[in-house]
Design a protein around this motif. Sequence first.
Motif, PDB file in Angstrom:
ATOM      1  N   TYR A  13      51.013 -21.886  -3.263  1.00 36.89           N
ATOM      2  CA  TYR A  13      51.203 -21.557  -1.847  1.00 36.89           C
ATOM      3  C   TYR A  13      52.361 -22.403  -1.303  1.00 36.89           C
ATOM      4  O   TYR A  13      52.161 -23.310  -0.498  1.00 36.89           O
ATOM      5  N   PRO A  14      53.588 -22.126  -1.743  1.00 38.99           N
ATOM      6  CA  PRO A  14      54.694 -23.038  -1.442  1.00 38.99           C
ATOM      7  C   PRO A  14      55.161 -23.060   0.015  1.00 38.99           C
ATOM      8  O   PRO A  14      55.404 -24.126   0.566  1.00 38.99           O
ATOM      9  N   ARG A  15      55.274 -21.896   0.630  1.00 38.28           N
ATOM     10  CA  ARG A  15      55.836 -21.862   1.992  1.00 38.28           C
ATOM     11  C   ARG A  15      54.717 -21.988   3.004  1.00 38.28           C
ATOM     12  O   ARG A  15      53.868 -21.098   3.127  1.00 38.28           O
ATOM     13  N   GLY A  16      54.727 -23.108   3.736  1.00 41.35           N
ATOM     14  CA  GLY A  16      53.650 -23.389   4.670  1.00 41.35           C
ATOM     15  C   GLY A  16      54.119 -23.545   6.098  1.00 41.35           C
ATOM     16  O   GLY A  16      55.241 -23.967   6.363  1.00 41.35           O
ATOM     17  N   LEU A  17      53.224 -23.225   7.023  1.00 36.26           N
ATOM     18  CA  LEU A  17      53.462 -23.377   8.451  1.00 36.26           C
ATOM     19  C   LEU A  17      52.523 -24.436   8.983  1.00 36.26           C
ATOM     20  O   LEU A  17      51.307 -24.350   8.801  1.00 36.26           O
ATOM     21  N   SER A  18      53.070 -25.439   9.632  1.00 38.82           N
ATOM     22  CA  SER A  18      52.291 -26.497  10.263  1.00 38.82           C
ATOM     23  C   SER A  18      52.304 -26.234  11.763  1.00 38.82           C
ATOM     24  O   SER A  18      53.310 -26.452  12.431  1.00 38.82           O
ATOM     25  N   VAL A  19      51.187 -25.722  12.296  1.00 43.64           N
ATOM     26  CA  VAL A  19      51.122 -25.271  13.684  1.00 43.64           C
ATOM     27  C   VAL A  19      50.571 -26.363  14.586  1.00 43.64           C
ATOM     28  O   VAL A  19      49.485 -26.873  14.363  1.00 43.64           O
ATOM     29  N   GLY A  20      51.349 -26.695  15.603  1.00 43.69           N
ATOM     30  CA  GLY A  20      50.896 -27.689  16.575  1.00 43.69           C
ATOM     31  C   GLY A  20      50.854 -29.078  15.992  1.00 43.69           C
ATOM     32  O   GLY A  20      50.241 -29.975  16.560  1.00 43.69           O
ATOM     33  N   CYS A  21      51.448 -29.251  14.867  1.00 42.85           N
ATOM     34  CA  CYS A  21      51.417 -30.563  14.230  1.00 42.85           C
ATOM     35  C   CYS A  21      52.740 -30.840  13.546  1.00 42.85           C
ATOM     36  O   CYS A  21      52.796 -31.235  12.400  1.00 42.85           O
ATOM     37  N   ALA A  22      53.820 -30.595  14.305  1.00 41.94           N
ATOM     38  CA  ALA A  22      55.112 -31.056  13.819  1.00 41.94           C
ATOM     39  C   ALA A  22      55.060 -32.581  13.862  1.00 41.94           C
ATOM     40  O   ALA A  22      54.070 -33.155  14.279  1.00 41.94           O
ATOM     41  N   GLY A  23      56.068 -33.240  13.460  1.00 46.59           N
ATOM     42  CA  GLY A  23      56.020 -34.698  13.413  1.00 46.59           C
ATOM     43  C   GLY A  23      55.291 -35.148  12.166  1.00 46.59           C
ATOM     44  O   GLY A  23      55.547 -34.656  11.068  1.00 46.59           O
ATOM     45  N   ALA A  24      54.351 -36.061  12.320  1.00 48.20           N
ATOM     46  CA  ALA A  24      53.688 -36.709  11.182  1.00 48.20           C
ATOM     47  C   ALA A  24      53.020 -35.717  10.236  1.00 48.20           C
ATOM     48  O   ALA A  24      53.126 -35.851   9.016  1.00 48.20           O
ATOM     49  N   GLU A  25      52.322 -34.728  10.757  1.00 44.95           N
ATOM     50  CA  GLU A  25      51.613 -33.781   9.895  1.00 44.95           C
ATOM     51  C   GLU A  25      52.577 -32.940   9.063  1.00 44.95           C
ATOM     52  O   GLU A  25      52.402 -32.772   7.861  1.00 44.95           O
ATOM     53  N   ALA A  26      53.590 -32.396   9.700  1.00 42.30           N
ATOM     54  CA  ALA A  26      54.553 -31.574   8.975  1.00 42.30           C
ATOM     55  C   ALA A  26      55.293 -32.398   7.929  1.00 42.30           C
ATOM     56  O   ALA A  26      55.514 -31.941   6.804  1.00 42.30           O
ATOM     57  N   ILE A  27      55.644 -33.619   8.281  1.00 44.17           N
ATOM     58  CA  ILE A  27      56.345 -34.498   7.337  1.00 44.17           C
ATOM     59  C   ILE A  27      55.452 -34.814   6.145  1.00 44.17           C
ATOM     60  O   ILE A  27      55.884 -34.762   4.994  1.00 44.17           O
ATOM     61  N   MET A  28      54.183 -35.124   6.401  1.00 44.39           N
ATOM     62  CA  MET A  28      53.232 -35.399   5.316  1.00 44.39           C
ATOM     63  C   MET A  28      53.115 -34.198   4.389  1.00 44.39           C
ATOM     64  O   MET A  28      53.156 -34.330   3.168  1.00 44.39           O
ATOM     65  N   LEU A  29      53.011 -32.998   4.948  1.00 39.12           N
ATOM     66  CA  LEU A  29      52.896 -31.786   4.133  1.00 39.12           C
ATOM     67  C   LEU A  29      54.173 -31.534   3.342  1.00 39.12           C
ATOM     68  O   LEU A  29      54.127 -31.177   2.167  1.00 39.12           O
ATOM     69  N   GLY A  30      55.320 -31.733   3.966  1.00 45.18           N
ATOM     70  CA  GLY A  30      56.582 -31.573   3.264  1.00 45.18           C
ATOM     71  C   GLY A  30      56.721 -32.552   2.112  1.00 45.18           C
ATOM     72  O   GLY A  30      57.202 -32.200   1.027  1.00 45.18           O
ATOM     73  N   ASN A  31      56.260 -33.772   2.321  1.00 44.21           N
ATOM     74  CA  ASN A  31      56.321 -34.791   1.270  1.00 44.21           C
ATOM     75  C   ASN A  31      55.341 -34.507   0.133  1.00 44.21           C
ATOM     76  O   ASN A  31      55.490 -35.049  -0.960  1.00 44.21           O
ATOM     77  N   LYS A  32      54.334 -33.654   0.373  1.00 46.36           N
ATOM     78  CA  LYS A  32      53.371 -33.296  -0.672  1.00 46.36           C
ATOM     79  C   LYS A  32      53.831 -32.084  -1.482  1.00 46.36           C
ATOM     80  O   LYS A  32      53.115 -31.609  -2.343  1.00 46.36           O
ATOM     81  N   GLY A  33      55.012 -31.547  -1.172  1.00 47.93           N
ATOM     82  CA  GLY A  33      55.567 -30.481  -1.997  1.00 47.93           C
ATOM     83  C   GLY A  33      55.611 -29.106  -1.366  1.00 47.93           C
ATOM     84  O   GLY A  33      56.097 -28.163  -1.992  1.00 47.93           O
ATOM     85  N   TYR A  34      55.110 -28.957  -0.145  1.00 47.54           N
ATOM     86  CA  TYR A  34      55.180 -27.651   0.519  1.00 47.54           C
ATOM     87  C   TYR A  34      56.566 -27.471   1.133  1.00 47.54           C
ATOM     88  O   TYR A  34      57.166 -28.425   1.627  1.00 47.54           O
ATOM     89  N   LYS A  35      57.070 -26.242   1.106  1.00 46.91           N
ATOM     90  CA  LYS A  35      58.275 -25.916   1.866  1.00 46.91           C
ATOM     91  C   LYS A  35      57.773 -25.626   3.278  1.00 46.91           C
ATOM     92  O   LYS A  35      57.415 -24.503   3.612  1.00 46.91           O
ATOM     93  N   ILE A  36      57.720 -26.685   4.069  1.00 42.43           N
ATOM     94  CA  ILE A  36      56.997 -26.641   5.342  1.00 42.43           C
ATOM     95  C   ILE A  36      57.917 -26.306   6.506  1.00 42.43           C
ATOM     96  O   ILE A  36      59.084 -26.688   6.532  1.00 42.43           O
ATOM     97  N   VAL A  37      57.373 -25.556   7.439  1.00 40.69           N
ATOM     98  CA  VAL A  37      58.006 -25.294   8.721  1.00 40.69           C
ATOM     99  C   VAL A  37      57.025 -25.784   9.782  1.00 40.69           C
ATOM    100  O   VAL A  37      55.869 -25.374   9.790  1.00 40.69           O
ATOM    101  N   GLY A  38      57.480 -26.677  10.643  1.00 42.71           N
ATOM    102  CA  GLY A  38      56.622 -27.207  11.697  1.00 42.71           C
ATOM    103  C   GLY A  38      56.921 -26.552  13.031  1.00 42.71           C
ATOM    104  O   GLY A  38      58.079 -26.285  13.348  1.00 42.71           O
ATOM    105  N   VAL A  39      55.860 -26.274  13.794  1.00 42.40           N
ATOM    106  CA  VAL A  39      56.017 -25.790  15.165  1.00 42.40           C
ATOM    107  C   VAL A  39      55.147 -26.631  16.078  1.00 42.40           C
ATOM    108  O   VAL A  39      54.034 -27.015  15.716  1.00 42.40           O
ATOM    109  N   ASP A  40      55.687 -26.933  17.246  1.00 39.10           N
ATOM    110  CA  ASP A  40      54.965 -27.745  18.220  1.00 39.10           C
ATOM    111  C   ASP A  40      55.577 -27.493  19.591  1.00 39.10           C
ATOM    112  O   ASP A  40      56.749 -27.149  19.687  1.00 39.10           O
ATOM    113  N   VAL A  41      54.790 -27.690  20.636  1.00 40.92           N
ATOM    114  CA  VAL A  41      55.326 -27.578  21.995  1.00 40.92           C
ATOM    115  C   VAL A  41      55.992 -28.877  22.434  1.00 40.92           C
ATOM    116  O   VAL A  41      56.731 -28.889  23.407  1.00 40.92           O
TER     117      VAL A  41
END
Length: 188
Positions: A13-41
């Motif tokens: 499941y390589p391409r991931g969306l981090s919803v409402g948790c850009a910043g620390a959460e998205a960075i943590m997920l990206g560092n774990k190997g996901y091609k992460i996209v973060g969204v936050d208000v």
Amino acid sequence: RNNITALIPPDEYPRGLSVGCAGAEAIMLGNKGYKIVGVDVNPADVEVTRNKGFEAFRMDAHDLHFPNESFDCAFTHHCFEHLHIPWLGVLELWGVMKPDGLLLFVVPPFNGEKSGINQAQGMHESHSSCLHEEQWKAIFVRFGFELVSDHILGDPKVSGHMAMLFRRQAFEDTIPNCRFFMSERLRI
């Protein structure tokens, strides 16, 4: 957080969306190997995520501006309790996730009478959706997700988190639950 790659392997499941948790959460997920996209208000969280080299957008979970079926997986961590219309956020997730995609959904646990909105001894003042675990499950199932596991973290009153893992169903499996909303989302 340590077991997240066992629940949702980034090679499957390589391409991931981090919803409402850009910043620390998205960075943590990206560092774990996901091609992460973060969204936050919060623009500051979006900027922090971008500065760490990850894709991030200022966006509301009620209105995700991505093409349908863009993501293999999604993660929400203490986000949906802030939504005024949580079912609309669930519908948006369904639309942007691929069939059979996995969603890790984390919210604070329901604490009975103490879960009221804006109560001095209750939930955080910005929490709009104080729902019980069964209510969250019902919303997700109604809008095209299958519950995979609701016992990810053990006792939510100890961990401070209620975590559930859902699988996004295919359109034809979702129609009996919510025909009108699904067809409308696909037209967007």
